[in-house]
Design a protein around this motif. Structure first.
Motif, PDB file in Angstrom:
ATOM      1  N   ARG A 189      73.044 -28.297  67.558  1.00  0.00           N
ATOM      2  CA  ARG A 189      71.545 -28.135  68.036  1.00  0.00           C
ATOM      3  C   ARG A 189      71.548 -27.573  70.055  1.00  0.00           C
ATOM      4  NH1 ARG A 189      68.986 -31.395  64.429  1.00  0.00           N
ATOM      5  NH2 ARG A 189      70.675 -31.860  63.037  1.00  0.00           N
ATOM      6  N   GLY A 190      70.476 -26.868  70.163  1.00  0.00           N
ATOM      7  CA  GLY A 190      70.277 -26.821  70.885  1.00  0.00           C
ATOM      8  C   GLY A 190      70.930 -26.216  72.422  1.00  0.00           C
ATOM      9  N   ARG A 191      72.471 -25.331  72.194  1.00  0.00           N
ATOM     10  CA  ARG A 191      73.366 -25.146  72.915  1.00  0.00           C
ATOM     11  C   ARG A 191      73.423 -23.522  72.633  1.00  0.00           C
ATOM     12  NH1 ARG A 191      78.611 -24.516  70.522  1.00  0.00           N
ATOM     13  NH2 ARG A 191      78.706 -26.139  68.548  1.00  0.00           N
ATOM     14  N   GLY A 192      72.547 -22.833  71.682  1.00  0.00           N
ATOM     15  CA  GLY A 192      72.149 -21.601  71.176  1.00  0.00           C
ATOM     16  C   GLY A 192      72.742 -20.993  70.657  1.00  0.00           C
ATOM     17  N   SER A 226      61.776 -23.293  67.623  1.00  0.00           N
ATOM     18  CA  SER A 226      62.298 -22.058  66.416  1.00  0.00           C
ATOM     19  C   SER A 226      62.050 -20.457  66.824  1.00  0.00           C
ATOM     20  CB  SER A 226      62.521 -22.452  64.741  1.00  0.00           C
ATOM     21  OG  SER A 226      62.371 -21.300  63.773  1.00  0.00           O
ATOM     22  N   VAL A 227      60.631 -20.275  66.705  1.00  0.00           N
ATOM     23  CA  VAL A 227      60.700 -19.083  67.554  1.00  0.00           C
ATOM     24  C   VAL A 227      61.252 -18.538  68.869  1.00  0.00           C
ATOM     25  CG1 VAL A 227      58.504 -17.933  68.890  1.00  0.00           C
ATOM     26  CG2 VAL A 227      57.887 -19.627  66.915  1.00  0.00           C
ATOM     27  N   SER A 228      61.804 -19.137  69.706  1.00  0.00           N
ATOM     28  CA  SER A 228      62.833 -18.747  71.205  1.00  0.00           C
ATOM     29  C   SER A 228      64.256 -18.225  70.381  1.00  0.00           C
ATOM     30  CB  SER A 228      62.632 -20.256  71.801  1.00  0.00           C
ATOM     31  OG  SER A 228      61.319 -20.952  72.365  1.00  0.00           O
ATOM     32  N   SER A 232      65.337 -14.824  71.060  1.00  0.00           N
ATOM     33  CA  SER A 232      66.198 -14.232  71.380  1.00  0.00           C
ATOM     34  C   SER A 232      67.645 -13.846  71.217  1.00  0.00           C
ATOM     35  CB  SER A 232      67.469 -15.964  72.297  1.00  0.00           C
ATOM     36  OG  SER A 232      66.443 -16.580  72.779  1.00  0.00           O
ATOM     37  N   ALA A 233      67.329 -13.985  69.577  1.00  0.00           N
ATOM     38  CA  ALA A 233      67.917 -13.373  68.610  1.00  0.00           C
ATOM     39  C   ALA A 233      68.127 -11.907  68.412  1.00  0.00           C
ATOM     40  CB  ALA A 233      67.864 -13.700  67.298  1.00  0.00           C
ATOM     41  N   LEU A 257      65.610  -0.950  65.519  1.00  0.00           N
ATOM     42  CA  LEU A 257      65.571  -1.150  67.918  1.00  0.00           C
ATOM     43  C   LEU A 257      66.684  -2.595  67.386  1.00  0.00           C
ATOM     44  CD1 LEU A 257      61.622  -2.140  67.847  1.00  0.00           C
ATOM     45  CD2 LEU A 257      63.316  -0.386  68.596  1.00  0.00           C
ATOM     46  N   ARG A 258      67.993  -2.230  66.683  1.00  0.00           N
ATOM     47  CA  ARG A 258      68.735  -3.931  66.955  1.00  0.00           C
ATOM     48  C   ARG A 258      69.447  -3.263  67.917  1.00  0.00           C
ATOM     49  NH1 ARG A 258      72.504  -2.697  61.362  1.00  0.00           N
ATOM     50  NH2 ARG A 258      73.201  -4.398  62.252  1.00  0.00           N
ATOM     51  N   ASP A 259      69.829  -2.141  68.029  1.00  0.00           N
ATOM     52  CA  ASP A 259      70.477  -2.262  69.622  1.00  0.00           C
ATOM     53  C   ASP A 259      70.360  -2.368  70.791  1.00  0.00           C
ATOM     54  OD1 ASP A 259      72.741  -1.397  67.897  1.00  0.00           O
ATOM     55  OD2 ASP A 259      72.278   0.365  67.664  1.00  0.00           O
ATOM     56  N   LEU A 260      68.498  -1.954  71.198  1.00  0.00           N
ATOM     57  CA  LEU A 260      67.949  -2.295  71.668  1.00  0.00           C
ATOM     58  C   LEU A 260      67.419  -4.018  72.889  1.00  0.00           C
ATOM     59  CD1 LEU A 260      65.894   0.571  71.258  1.00  0.00           C
ATOM     60  CD2 LEU A 260      67.799   0.496  72.972  1.00  0.00           C
ATOM     61  N   LEU A 261      67.876  -4.687  71.192  1.00  0.00           N
ATOM     62  CA  LEU A 261      66.846  -6.283  71.609  1.00  0.00           C
ATOM     63  C   LEU A 261      67.925  -6.718  70.879  1.00  0.00           C
ATOM     64  CD1 LEU A 261      63.232  -5.782  69.747  1.00  0.00           C
ATOM     65  CD2 LEU A 261      63.799  -5.600  72.272  1.00  0.00           C
TER      66      LEU A 261
END
Length: 261
Positions: A189-192, A226-228, A232-233, A257-261
């Motif tokens: 946890r906590g490392r992306g 979790s929201v963050s 990020s995902a 939007l999967r290729d944009l975000l």
């Protein structure tokens, strides 16, 4: 509803290693989480009983009308999706087997960081009941272990959001697919890592479920890690929704939007 929590590790018991060369069996599922506290609540996932005809319609399987539907048809055979290649290793969603996985999942659920959102702390019987409601249900929610390079390290629930009570609280579309998750080890946890796996699993859903245009999640608004992680995902914040047991952030990952975000 359990939270989308990816923030827990319980105890020091060694997890059973899964053979990375083995195709996950139909009863084992994987999960993902990211920074501490990534969790999605899904306690209400199974409280609706749909007519068999409606289940068949959503599943797109005419055989369901004759009672021959495989329970996984609602989610296109999650347990057989195969590996997802990620920047951190090979990831599998493996369908849960209660007799094999209950001790491990119970350990994770009793971690205070996880229990705060999932509310499944206690003896094995508490977690077993939660799992059995899905394993013995109609297939709209599938519990999985997330195995990274063959080692179980997360718990996931892949579910039909359009057939879930969540659909009462947002403009659901047919085949919307939801994710609940937790990361089982503190060291992960906590490392992306959670964000990386969330993106991988969401894209895996879109690849394996061509009828699904959106992957959704509803972490507790208080669970900012979790929201963050979802942001990020590649998920976008869609709305705040009042659910029976929490105020949630509706997170959406769109196919378009999967290729944009």
């Amino acid at each position: 509803m359990p939270p989308t929590d990816a923030s827990t590790d319980a105890g020091t018991a060694r997890a059973t290693r899964l053979d990375p060369g083995t195709r996950p069996d139909p009863g084992y599922h994987a999960g993902t989480g990211s920074d501490p506290g990534v969790g999605t609540d899904c306690e209400d996932t199974l409280d609706l009983r749909l007519p068999d005809e409606l289940i068949a319609l959503f599943a797109g399987d005419t055989g369901a009308r004759d009672g021959t539907t495989n329970e996984d048809d609602l989610l296109d055979q999650v347990g057989g999706w195969g590996p997802a290649m990620t920047p951190v290793g090979v990831f599998h969603l493996v369908r849960v087997r209660a007799e094999r996985d209950l001790p491990l999942i119970t350990r994770w659920m009793n971690d205070p960081a996880v229990a705060a959102f999932w509310e499944l702390a206690g003896p094995e019987s508490v977690v077993e009941e939660h799992l059995r409601r899905q394993l013995d249900g109609d297939g709209r929610s599938v519990p999985c272990l997330g195995a990274l390079d063959g080692t179980p390290m997360s718990y996931w629930e892949i579910y039909r959001a359009d057939l879930d009570p969540l659909a009462r609280h947002y403009p659901a579309r047919p085949h919307d697919t939801g994710i609940h998750l937790l990361i089982g080890g503190v060291a992960n946890r906590g490392r992306g890592l959670g964000s990386t796996l969330l993106r991988a699993v969401a894209d895996h859903v879109l690849d394996k479920r061509p009828s699904c245009a959106r992957v959704v999640a509803e972490p507790d608004l208080r669970n900012t890690p979790s929201v963050s992680a979802f942001l990020s995902a590649g998920f976008r914040f869609s709305a705040e929704v009042d659910l029976p047991d929490k105020r949630a952030a509706l997170m959406v990952r769109d196919r378009t939007l999967r290729d944009l975000l």
